[in-house]
Design a protein around this motif. Structure first.
Motif, PDB file in Angstrom:
ATOM      1  N   ASN A 159       0.848  -1.190   0.000  1.00 49.75           N
ATOM      2  CA  ASN A 159       0.000   0.000   0.000  1.00 49.75           C
ATOM      3  C   ASN A 159       0.886   1.242   0.000  1.00 49.75           C
ATOM      4  OD1 ASN A 159      -1.607   2.247   1.221  1.00 49.75           O
ATOM      5  ND2 ASN A 159      -3.216   0.681   1.153  1.00 49.75           N
TER       6      ASN A 159
ATOM      7  N   ARG B 180       0.286   4.209   0.687  1.00 50.74           N
ATOM      8  CA  ARG B 180       0.040   5.168   1.761  1.00 50.74           C
ATOM      9  C   ARG B 180       0.479   4.631   3.121  1.00 50.74           C
ATOM     10  NH1 ARG B 180      -6.018   7.479   0.172  1.00 50.74           N
ATOM     11  NH2 ARG B 180      -5.414   8.371  -1.839  1.00 50.74           N
ATOM     12  N   THR B 181       0.061   3.405   3.447  1.00 50.68           N
ATOM     13  CA  THR B 181       0.353   2.831   4.773  1.00 50.68           C
ATOM     14  C   THR B 181       1.665   2.060   4.801  1.00 50.68           C
ATOM     15  OG1 THR B 181      -0.769   0.728   4.362  1.00 50.68           O
ATOM     16  CG2 THR B 181      -2.121   2.557   5.140  1.00 50.68           C
ATOM     17  N   ARG B 182       2.182   1.711   3.634  1.00 50.77           N
ATOM     18  CA  ARG B 182       3.394   0.894   3.454  1.00 50.77           C
ATOM     19  C   ARG B 182       3.198  -0.549   3.915  1.00 50.77           C
ATOM     20  NH1 ARG B 182       4.980   3.293  -0.387  1.00 50.77           N
ATOM     21  NH2 ARG B 182       6.981   2.191  -0.310  1.00 50.77           N
TER      22      ARG B 182
END
Length: 117
Positions: A99, A101-103
């Protein structure tokens, strides 16, 4: 539950082709950068190809011109088209999604590719 399920592996002669698929569920696929890794016996896992959520693509030097990565966000699936296969391409191929955004990072179970005459 997050699942990445690879398919399309198998045995092929040198010079042959295979198309790997990685179907994702439980993640927001369109937000994920998708990657294919491979690991041969006795070797470290190596990055083969990557495609970002925006469509930017890069390849390992060893597969440039032979492999093509793509994605279909509508199907939450990424593909690896492998042409002109060589014995040194023999490995277990893993799909990875991260992801952007969240990694958070997710892995499939792997699919075996064997190139042999």
């Amino acid at each position: 539950q997050v699942r990445l399920v690879e398919s399309g592996g198998g045995s092929v002669q040198p010079g042959g082709s295979l198309r790997l698929s990685c179907a994702a569920s439980g993640i927001i696929f369109s937000l994920c950068d998708m990657r294919w890794y491979r690991q041969a016996p006795g070797n470290e896992r190596e990055l083969v190809a990557a495609i970002t959520r925006g469509g930017f693509i890069n390849y390992a030097d060893s597969v440039k011109g032979r492999f093509t990565i793509s994605r279909d966000n509508a199907k939450s699936t990424t593909y690896l088209q492998m042409n002109s296969l060589k014995p040194e391409d023999t490995a277990v191929y893993y799909c990875n999604g991260q992801n952007s955004r969240t990694r958070a990072s997710y892995w499939g179970q792997g699919t075996q590719v064997t190139v042999s005459s």
